[in-house]
Scaffold this active site. Structure first.
Site, mmCIF file in Angstrom:
data_model
loop_
_atom_site.group_PDB
_atom_site.id
_atom_site.type_symbol
_atom_site.label_atom_id
_atom_site.label_comp_id
_atom_site.label_asym_id
_atom_site.label_seq_id
_atom_site.Cartn_x
_atom_site.Cartn_y
_atom_site.Cartn_z
ATOM 1 N N GLY A 46 0.716 -1.291 -0.108
ATOM 2 C CA GLY A 46 -0.036 0.086 0.056
ATOM 3 C C GLY A 46 0.837 1.241 0.059
ATOM 4 O O GLY A 46 2.082 1.191 0.287
ATOM 5 N N GLN A 51 2.939 10.116 1.275
ATOM 6 C CA GLN A 51 4.288 9.315 1.198
ATOM 7 C C GLN A 51 5.292 9.759 0.026
ATOM 8 O O GLN A 51 6.072 9.554 -0.146
ATOM 9 C CB GLN A 51 4.080 7.795 1.056
ATOM 10 C CG GLN A 51 3.537 7.578 2.562
ATOM 11 C CD GLN A 51 3.300 5.904 2.661
ATOM 12 O OE1 GLN A 51 2.464 5.454 2.156
ATOM 13 N NE2 GLN A 51 4.465 5.243 3.027
ATOM 14 N N CYS A 88 6.300 -0.103 7.296
ATOM 15 C CA CYS A 88 5.803 1.048 6.326
ATOM 16 C C CYS A 88 6.971 1.583 5.361
ATOM 17 O O CYS A 88 8.369 1.704 6.038
ATOM 18 C CB CYS A 88 5.303 2.240 7.296
ATOM 19 S SG CYS A 88 4.888 3.738 6.201
ATOM 20 N N LEU A 89 6.774 1.909 4.209
ATOM 21 C CA LEU A 89 7.770 2.235 3.179
ATOM 22 C C LEU A 89 8.466 3.528 3.786
ATOM 23 O O LEU A 89 9.477 3.955 3.384
ATOM 24 C CB LEU A 89 7.258 2.585 1.834
ATOM 25 C CG LEU A 89 6.674 1.169 1.194
ATOM 26 C CD1 LEU A 89 6.178 1.341 -0.238
ATOM 27 C CD2 LEU A 89 7.795 -0.111 1.264
ATOM 28 N N HIS A 130 -4.090 1.303 7.652
ATOM 29 C CA HIS A 130 -2.587 1.879 7.786
ATOM 30 C C HIS A 130 -2.717 2.873 6.623
ATOM 31 O O HIS A 130 -2.315 4.122 7.085
ATOM 32 C CB HIS A 130 -1.899 0.684 7.478
ATOM 33 C CG HIS A 130 -0.051 1.320 7.443
ATOM 34 N ND1 HIS A 130 0.661 0.660 7.994
ATOM 35 C CD2 HIS A 130 0.314 1.932 6.361
ATOM 36 C CE1 HIS A 130 1.704 1.139 7.797
ATOM 37 N NE2 HIS A 130 1.512 1.904 6.759
ATOM 38 N N GLU A 131 -3.149 2.768 5.575
ATOM 39 C CA GLU A 131 -3.107 3.711 4.395
ATOM 40 C C GLU A 131 -3.733 4.938 4.802
ATOM 41 O O GLU A 131 -3.544 6.145 4.433
ATOM 42 C CB GLU A 131 -3.424 3.341 3.092
ATOM 43 C CG GLU A 131 -2.512 2.069 2.703
ATOM 44 C CD GLU A 131 -1.163 2.294 2.831
ATOM 45 O OE1 GLU A 131 -0.684 3.523 2.735
ATOM 46 O OE2 GLU A 131 -0.312 1.461 3.090
ATOM 47 N N HIS A 134 -2.166 7.206 7.198
ATOM 48 C CA HIS A 134 -1.426 8.337 6.500
ATOM 49 C C HIS A 134 -2.065 9.345 6.103
ATOM 50 O O HIS A 134 -1.550 10.563 6.157
ATOM 51 C CB HIS A 134 -0.816 7.712 5.129
ATOM 52 C CG HIS A 134 0.311 6.696 5.590
ATOM 53 N ND1 HIS A 134 1.537 7.186 6.046
ATOM 54 C CD2 HIS A 134 0.383 5.209 5.346
ATOM 55 C CE1 HIS A 134 2.344 6.191 6.270
ATOM 56 N NE2 HIS A 134 1.790 5.288 5.784
HETATM 57 NI NI NI Z 1 2.739 3.296 5.544
#
Ligand code: NI
Length: 145
Positions: A46, A51, A88-89, A130-131, A134
Site C-alpha cells: 500500500g 508518502q 511502512c515504506l 494503515h493507508e 497516513h
Molecule cells: Ni505506511
C-alpha cells in the site's frame, strides 16, 4: 510511468491532514499509476499520497488481488480487533505489532469518480486502516504495541 521518491519519517508532510480530492483529473490518474509502480518497486502492499510528497487523500493498495486506487477513503464501520506485524515504506527497517479493527467498511471514490463501498477483513482491512491513517498524519509507529 515513473518511480516517485518515497518521503521518510521526520518529514512534516507525513504529519499533515491531507486534503480531499475534488476531481479525479487525468493528472491524478497518472499519479495513481506512478504510485502503484513505486509501491511495487519498493515491495509494498500500500502507498498513500503523502508518502510521495502530495498532501491529498489518495491511496493505492495491492494485497495480492490486483492494484486499485481510492480517493477520499473513509472508514464507515469497524468491528473486532486483530494484532499483526506492520511495516511502512516511510519507516524503513521498522516492524511492530499493531492492533487494528478486524473488519472494516470503507467508502471512497474510484478512478472513475464513482462511489464505492468495500467490506474487508484480514490483510486488506489492515492495509486500508494503515493507508487511511497516513491521510490523517498518523504512522503505524504511533500505534505500535
Ligand atoms: Ni505506511
Amino acid at each position: 510511468m515513473a518511480l516517485l521518491p518515497i518521503v521518510k519519517v521526520g518529514d512534516d508532510i507525513l504529519r499533515q491532514v491531507a486534503k480531499p480530492v475534488e476531481k479525479v483529473t487525468k493528472k491524478r490518474k497518472k499519479l495513481v499509476k506512478d504510485m502503484i509502480e513505486t509501491m511495487y518497486e519498493a515491495d509494498g502492499v500500500g502507498l498513500a499520497a503523502p508518502q510521495i510528497g502530495l498532501s491529498e487523500r489518495i491511496i493505492v493498495i495491492d494485497v495480492g488481488e490486483g492494484p486499485f486506487a481510492l480517493f477520499n477513503p473513509e472508514i464507515k464501520d469497524a468491528k473486532g480487533s486483530a494484532i499483526d506485524v506492520e511495516g511502512c515504506l516511510s519507516v524503513p527497517g521498522e516492524k511492530s505489532y499493531v492492533k487494528r479493527a478486524a473488519n472494516v467498511v470503507v467508502e471512497a471514490l474510484n478512478e472513475d469518480e464513482k462511489p464505492l463501498r468495500l467490506e474487508a477483513d484480514g490483510l486488506l482491512a489492515r492495509c486500508l486502516q494503515h493507508e487511511i491513517d497516513h491521510l490523517d498524519g498518523i504512522l503505524f509507529i504511533d500505534k505500535a504495541e
